[in-house]
Scaffold this motif. Sequence first.
Motif, PDB file in Angstrom:
ATOM      1  N   LEU A 121       5.253  -2.580  -5.269  1.00 48.35           N
ATOM      2  CA  LEU A 121       4.696  -1.333  -4.728  1.00 48.35           C
ATOM      3  C   LEU A 121       5.524  -0.782  -3.567  1.00 48.35           C
ATOM      4  O   LEU A 121       5.236   0.307  -3.075  1.00 48.35           O
ATOM      5  N   ARG A 122       6.518  -1.569  -3.124  1.00 48.18           N
ATOM      6  CA  ARG A 122       7.305  -1.219  -1.933  1.00 48.18           C
ATOM      7  C   ARG A 122       6.390  -1.035  -0.735  1.00 48.18           C
ATOM      8  O   ARG A 122       6.567  -0.128   0.090  1.00 48.18           O
ATOM      9  N   ASP A 123       5.408  -1.888  -0.652  1.00 50.08           N
ATOM     10  CA  ASP A 123       4.433  -1.853   0.439  1.00 50.08           C
ATOM     11  C   ASP A 123       5.134  -2.118   1.766  1.00 50.08           C
ATOM     12  O   ASP A 123       5.909  -3.063   1.884  1.00 50.08           O
ATOM     13  N   GLY A 124       4.890  -1.268   2.737  1.00 50.54           N
ATOM     14  CA  GLY A 124       5.520  -1.418   4.042  1.00 50.54           C
ATOM     15  C   GLY A 124       6.862  -0.721   4.154  1.00 50.54           C
ATOM     16  O   GLY A 124       7.479  -0.734   5.213  1.00 50.54           O
ATOM     17  N   GLN A 125       7.333  -0.097   3.087  1.00 48.29           N
ATOM     18  CA  GLN A 125       8.618   0.605   3.104  1.00 48.29           C
ATOM     19  C   GLN A 125       8.395   2.103   2.927  1.00 48.29           C
ATOM     20  O   GLN A 125       7.509   2.512   2.187  1.00 48.29           O
ATOM     21  N   GLY A 126       9.193   2.895   3.596  1.00 52.45           N
ATOM     22  CA  GLY A 126       9.142   4.344   3.419  1.00 52.45           C
ATOM     23  C   GLY A 126       7.770   4.946   3.688  1.00 52.45           C
ATOM     24  O   GLY A 126       7.381   5.899   3.035  1.00 52.45           O
ATOM     25  N   GLY A 127       7.051   4.377   4.612  1.00 52.59           N
ATOM     26  CA  GLY A 127       5.730   4.915   4.946  1.00 52.59           C
ATOM     27  C   GLY A 127       4.612   4.471   4.012  1.00 52.59           C
ATOM     28  O   GLY A 127       3.463   4.857   4.200  1.00 52.59           O
ATOM     29  N   ASN A 128       4.933   3.688   2.984  1.00 51.86           N
ATOM     30  CA  ASN A 128       3.897   3.187   2.071  1.00 51.86           C
ATOM     31  C   ASN A 128       3.154   2.026   2.708  1.00 51.86           C
ATOM     32  O   ASN A 128       3.767   1.061   3.145  1.00 51.86           O
ATOM     33  N   ARG A 129       1.846   2.122   2.751  1.00 49.23           N
ATOM     34  CA  ARG A 129       1.021   1.000   3.177  1.00 49.23           C
ATOM     35  C   ARG A 129      -0.167   0.964   2.236  1.00 49.23           C
ATOM     36  O   ARG A 129      -0.985   1.877   2.221  1.00 49.23           O
ATOM     37  N   PHE A 130      -0.219  -0.068   1.407  1.00 47.93           N
ATOM     38  CA  PHE A 130      -1.275  -0.191   0.414  1.00 47.93           C
ATOM     39  C   PHE A 130      -2.205  -1.366   0.680  1.00 47.93           C
ATOM     40  O   PHE A 130      -3.418  -1.235   0.598  1.00 47.93           O
ATOM     41  N   ILE A 131      -1.622  -2.521   0.973  1.00 46.41           N
ATOM     42  CA  ILE A 131      -2.402  -3.753   1.091  1.00 46.41           C
ATOM     43  C   ILE A 131      -2.189  -4.357   2.472  1.00 46.41           C
ATOM     44  O   ILE A 131      -1.051  -4.529   2.907  1.00 46.41           O
ATOM     45  N   VAL A 132      -3.293  -4.682   3.123  1.00 44.12           N
ATOM     46  CA  VAL A 132      -3.235  -5.318   4.433  1.00 44.12           C
ATOM     47  C   VAL A 132      -3.802  -6.725   4.300  1.00 44.12           C
ATOM     48  O   VAL A 132      -4.834  -6.927   3.667  1.00 44.12           O
ATOM     49  N   ASN A 133      -3.106  -7.670   4.925  1.00 43.97           N
ATOM     50  CA  ASN A 133      -3.566  -9.054   4.957  1.00 43.97           C
ATOM     51  C   ASN A 133      -4.403  -9.258   6.219  1.00 43.97           C
ATOM     52  O   ASN A 133      -3.977  -8.880   7.303  1.00 43.97           O
ATOM     53  N   ILE A 134      -5.573  -9.835   6.064  1.00 47.55           N
ATOM     54  CA  ILE A 134      -6.391 -10.242   7.196  1.00 47.55           C
ATOM     55  C   ILE A 134      -6.207 -11.754   7.282  1.00 47.55           C
ATOM     56  O   ILE A 134      -6.785 -12.485   6.464  1.00 47.55           O
TER      57      ILE A 134
END
Length: 152
Positions: A121-134
């Motif tokens: 998903l390229r999460d965390g790259q280029g402004g993409n934020r989809f999934i956060v770890n708690i």
Amino acid sequence: MRSSAFGRLEQFHLEPELEVGRALQRRAAVRPLFEKRTEPAGARPTEVSFGPFRLLRSQFLLLEGHKPVPLGSRALQILIALLERPGELVSKQDLMARVWPNVFVEPANLTVHMSALRRTLRDGQGGNRFIVNIPGRGYCFVASVAMWTHEN
């Protein structure tokens, strides 16, 4: 020779009542991947959209634009579980029970598949934020989600 082989097998004997109890606890806590409901036909979302991605649930397929995204089935199951509860914490135990029902796997398996999903998903790259770890608790799908149903 037979007695030594039997002795080696005996050391791997599991206590069936413990395994059955564990399986029953998991089964009670887990919803099936595509649970049948008593809603009218076509009422359940069949497509979920977030960022540049679309999940076609009935086809078990993730698209970016119109192009299929190569993603393993376990990672896709994790994504589906998170998308069913956007904005909510989904515990690691819930995810593991959902993706590996009635099977004991090490927590590292979840970490490996979650990492593959985030990388895809390229999460965390280029402004993409989809999934956060708690940490120590689980994961939360944090991006905006659009859901709709296609009528046949």
